[in-house]
Design a protein around this motif. Sequence first.
Motif, mmCIF file in Angstrom:
data_model
loop_
_atom_site.group_PDB
_atom_site.id
_atom_site.type_symbol
_atom_site.label_atom_id
_atom_site.label_comp_id
_atom_site.label_asym_id
_atom_site.label_seq_id
_atom_site.Cartn_x
_atom_site.Cartn_y
_atom_site.Cartn_z
ATOM 1 N N ASN A 138 13.053 3.413 -2.735
ATOM 2 C CA ASN A 138 13.328 4.012 -4.115
ATOM 3 C C ASN A 138 12.154 3.980 -4.883
ATOM 4 O OD1 ASN A 138 16.243 3.551 -4.209
ATOM 5 N ND2 ASN A 138 15.998 1.373 -4.057
ATOM 6 N N GLN A 139 11.039 4.121 -4.097
ATOM 7 C CA GLN A 139 9.561 4.379 -4.906
ATOM 8 C C GLN A 139 9.418 3.293 -5.797
ATOM 9 O OE1 GLN A 139 9.885 8.446 -6.131
ATOM 10 N NE2 GLN A 139 9.141 9.215 -4.368
ATOM 11 N N ALA A 140 9.547 2.020 -5.440
ATOM 12 C CA ALA A 140 9.351 0.969 -6.358
ATOM 13 C C ALA A 140 8.214 0.082 -5.965
ATOM 14 C CB ALA A 140 10.571 0.395 -6.800
ATOM 15 N N VAL A 141 7.429 0.532 -4.935
ATOM 16 C CA VAL A 141 6.331 -0.303 -4.355
ATOM 17 C C VAL A 141 5.180 0.486 -4.410
ATOM 18 C CG1 VAL A 141 5.383 -1.723 -2.532
ATOM 19 C CG2 VAL A 141 7.806 -1.797 -2.905
ATOM 20 N N SER A 142 3.843 0.218 -5.186
ATOM 21 C CA SER A 142 2.602 0.690 -4.931
ATOM 22 C C SER A 142 1.783 0.179 -3.843
ATOM 23 C CB SER A 142 1.956 1.078 -6.285
ATOM 24 O OG SER A 142 2.052 -0.286 -6.752
ATOM 25 N N ALA A 143 0.605 0.417 -3.624
ATOM 26 C CA ALA A 143 -0.354 -0.113 -2.629
ATOM 27 C C ALA A 143 -1.497 0.514 -2.675
ATOM 28 C CB ALA A 143 0.297 -0.152 -1.187
ATOM 29 N N GLU A 144 -2.798 -0.283 -2.127
ATOM 30 C CA GLU A 144 -3.981 0.305 -2.194
ATOM 31 C C GLU A 144 -4.552 -0.183 -0.533
ATOM 32 O OE1 GLU A 144 -6.949 -1.490 -4.958
ATOM 33 O OE2 GLU A 144 -5.217 -1.949 -5.865
ATOM 34 N N ILE A 145 -5.740 0.314 -0.296
ATOM 35 C CA ILE A 145 -6.197 -0.071 0.954
ATOM 36 C C ILE A 145 -7.467 -1.083 0.496
ATOM 37 C CG2 ILE A 145 -7.877 0.643 2.836
ATOM 38 C CD1 ILE A 145 -4.797 1.503 2.746
ATOM 39 N N TYR A 146 -7.411 -2.009 1.127
ATOM 40 C CA TYR A 146 -8.434 -3.086 0.903
ATOM 41 C C TYR A 146 -9.396 -3.124 2.420
ATOM 42 C CZ TYR A 146 -11.135 -7.482 0.781
ATOM 43 O OH TYR A 146 -11.971 -8.663 0.445
ATOM 44 N N LEU A 174 1.068 -3.667 -3.099
ATOM 45 C CA LEU A 174 0.530 -4.496 -2.000
ATOM 46 C C LEU A 174 -0.921 -4.065 -1.642
ATOM 47 C CD1 LEU A 174 3.459 -3.840 0.478
ATOM 48 C CD2 LEU A 174 3.567 -5.637 -1.312
ATOM 49 N N TRP A 175 -1.552 -4.911 -0.846
ATOM 50 C CA TRP A 175 -2.958 -4.722 -0.354
ATOM 51 C C TRP A 175 -2.743 -4.381 1.037
ATOM 52 C CZ3 TRP A 175 -2.807 -6.784 -5.298
ATOM 53 C CH2 TRP A 175 -3.387 -6.481 -6.164
ATOM 54 N N PRO A 235 4.285 10.745 11.967
ATOM 55 C CA PRO A 235 2.928 10.850 12.468
ATOM 56 C C PRO A 235 1.726 10.247 11.467
ATOM 57 C CG PRO A 235 3.936 12.908 11.829
ATOM 58 C CD PRO A 235 5.053 11.930 11.671
ATOM 59 N N GLN A 236 2.457 10.084 10.167
ATOM 60 C CA GLN A 236 1.623 9.721 9.164
ATOM 61 C C GLN A 236 0.993 8.361 9.708
ATOM 62 O OE1 GLN A 236 2.740 10.466 4.783
ATOM 63 N NE2 GLN A 236 4.828 10.622 5.922
ATOM 64 N N PRO A 237 -0.131 8.069 9.145
ATOM 65 C CA PRO A 237 -0.962 6.629 9.586
ATOM 66 C C PRO A 237 -0.157 5.649 8.681
ATOM 67 C CG PRO A 237 -2.438 7.822 8.078
ATOM 68 C CD PRO A 237 -1.154 8.811 8.404
ATOM 69 N N ARG A 238 -0.139 4.534 9.557
ATOM 70 C CA ARG A 238 0.307 3.105 9.067
ATOM 71 C C ARG A 238 -0.734 2.257 8.798
ATOM 72 N NH1 ARG A 238 4.565 4.694 12.113
ATOM 73 N NH2 ARG A 238 6.539 4.635 11.552
ATOM 74 N N LEU A 250 0.890 4.904 3.252
ATOM 75 C CA LEU A 250 0.555 5.227 1.886
ATOM 76 C C LEU A 250 0.289 6.358 1.432
ATOM 77 C CD1 LEU A 250 -0.715 3.607 -0.732
ATOM 78 C CD2 LEU A 250 -2.781 3.671 0.547
ATOM 79 N N ALA A 251 0.969 6.967 0.357
ATOM 80 C CA ALA A 251 0.721 8.123 -0.227
ATOM 81 C C ALA A 251 -0.374 8.202 -1.384
ATOM 82 C CB ALA A 251 2.067 8.719 -0.734
ATOM 83 N N LEU A 252 -1.498 8.748 -1.151
ATOM 84 C CA LEU A 252 -2.426 8.737 -2.039
ATOM 85 C C LEU A 252 -2.716 10.168 -2.558
ATOM 86 C CD1 LEU A 252 -5.126 6.194 -0.740
ATOM 87 C CD2 LEU A 252 -3.773 6.204 -3.005
ATOM 88 N N ASN A 253 -2.785 10.495 -4.034
ATOM 89 C CA ASN A 253 -3.234 11.641 -4.063
ATOM 90 C C ASN A 253 -4.912 11.553 -3.980
ATOM 91 O OD1 ASN A 253 -0.772 12.828 -5.037
ATOM 92 N ND2 ASN A 253 -0.881 11.635 -6.863
ATOM 93 N N ALA A 254 -5.308 12.842 -3.914
ATOM 94 C CA ALA A 254 -7.037 12.880 -4.001
ATOM 95 C C ALA A 254 -7.519 12.277 -5.173
ATOM 96 C CB ALA A 254 -7.274 14.456 -4.089
ATOM 97 N N GLY A 255 -8.583 11.447 -4.744
ATOM 98 C CA GLY A 255 -9.296 10.553 -5.853
ATOM 99 C C GLY A 255 -8.891 9.432 -6.248
ATOM 100 N N GLU A 256 -7.670 9.150 -6.071
ATOM 101 C CA GLU A 256 -7.085 7.871 -6.512
ATOM 102 C C GLU A 256 -7.292 6.767 -5.369
ATOM 103 O OE1 GLU A 256 -2.710 8.897 -7.613
ATOM 104 O OE2 GLU A 256 -3.717 10.194 -9.274
ATOM 105 N N ARG A 257 -7.093 5.593 -5.986
ATOM 106 C CA ARG A 257 -7.114 4.366 -5.278
ATOM 107 C C ARG A 257 -5.839 3.790 -4.849
ATOM 108 N NH1 ARG A 257 -9.902 -0.491 -8.353
ATOM 109 N NH2 ARG A 257 -8.871 -1.871 -6.708
ATOM 110 N N VAL A 258 -4.894 3.970 -5.836
ATOM 111 C CA VAL A 258 -3.697 3.281 -5.789
ATOM 112 C C VAL A 258 -2.284 4.498 -5.620
ATOM 113 C CG1 VAL A 258 -1.646 1.908 -7.046
ATOM 114 C CG2 VAL A 258 -4.135 1.565 -7.283
#
Length: 277
Positions: free
Chosen positions: A248-256, A167-168, A202-205, A183-191
Amino acid sequence: MTLKPGKLPVKAMILAAGRGERMRPLTDVTPKPLLLVQGKPLMQWPIEALARAGFPDVVINTDWLGDKIENYFSSVFAIKANNGVLNKLLNKEHSKIVYSHEGRDFGGALETAGGIARALPLLCPSQDEEVRDQAFWVLAGDVFSPDFEFSQAAVNRFMASGKLAHLWLVPNPMHNPGGDFGLALNAGERVGLALNLPKDDPQPRYTYSTIGLYRRAFFEPPLSSIPFGNPLGVKAPLAPLLRAAMDNQAVSAEIYTGAWTDVGTPERLAQLNHTPE
């Protein structure tokens, strides 16, 4: 010969079956995807972007005033070059369009998951087990995102990820301040992983842009129980399937962060068409 996963043409589905109640009276006689935005029908913007990016095969689902959509775009929609002359170079600058007429077939729209399930035979004609990985774009015909890049690189990353959907997400607009997914992002990653967050987390949506890549398997058991092609016209929303897949951790996402507008009201349409003096 059976095509192997990742070797099939990647098609796109543009969702256009909505009634557009909040856009009335504009949508009483014109389907929302045909409302003009900066001189073009709203849905023409993504059709052109897909074709120019190498994804000319488009499936459009319809209900309200669906015949007007088909009459306008027909089965082959030629794209005009900047000089106004039809660009026929290598016969690439056009879209090949087929329709899934939910209103005609079932008397009404089937909601997002039901509509996609109905269109699967058009998006993924083969039911061979070897091509369950077949991917396709999904986007809404009433969202204006003129700079979004539909790229083969994005498809390749998605296919290599093993996820069922990508998802975008966009920063929350004023009309959806609470957002949809985390969205759970590791440092320096876009996806990263898309998250189905509890309401009190409290995590951002972020807001789902309606643009995504999906595998055919997303709309099959065990995630979805709708038979291939949705022959009975089952109505089903998409969000519960997405949330179950996220669990089930089957969906990835990134910010547009590019220009993006959900053209859901006459006021937003007027803002897009406003020309500063």
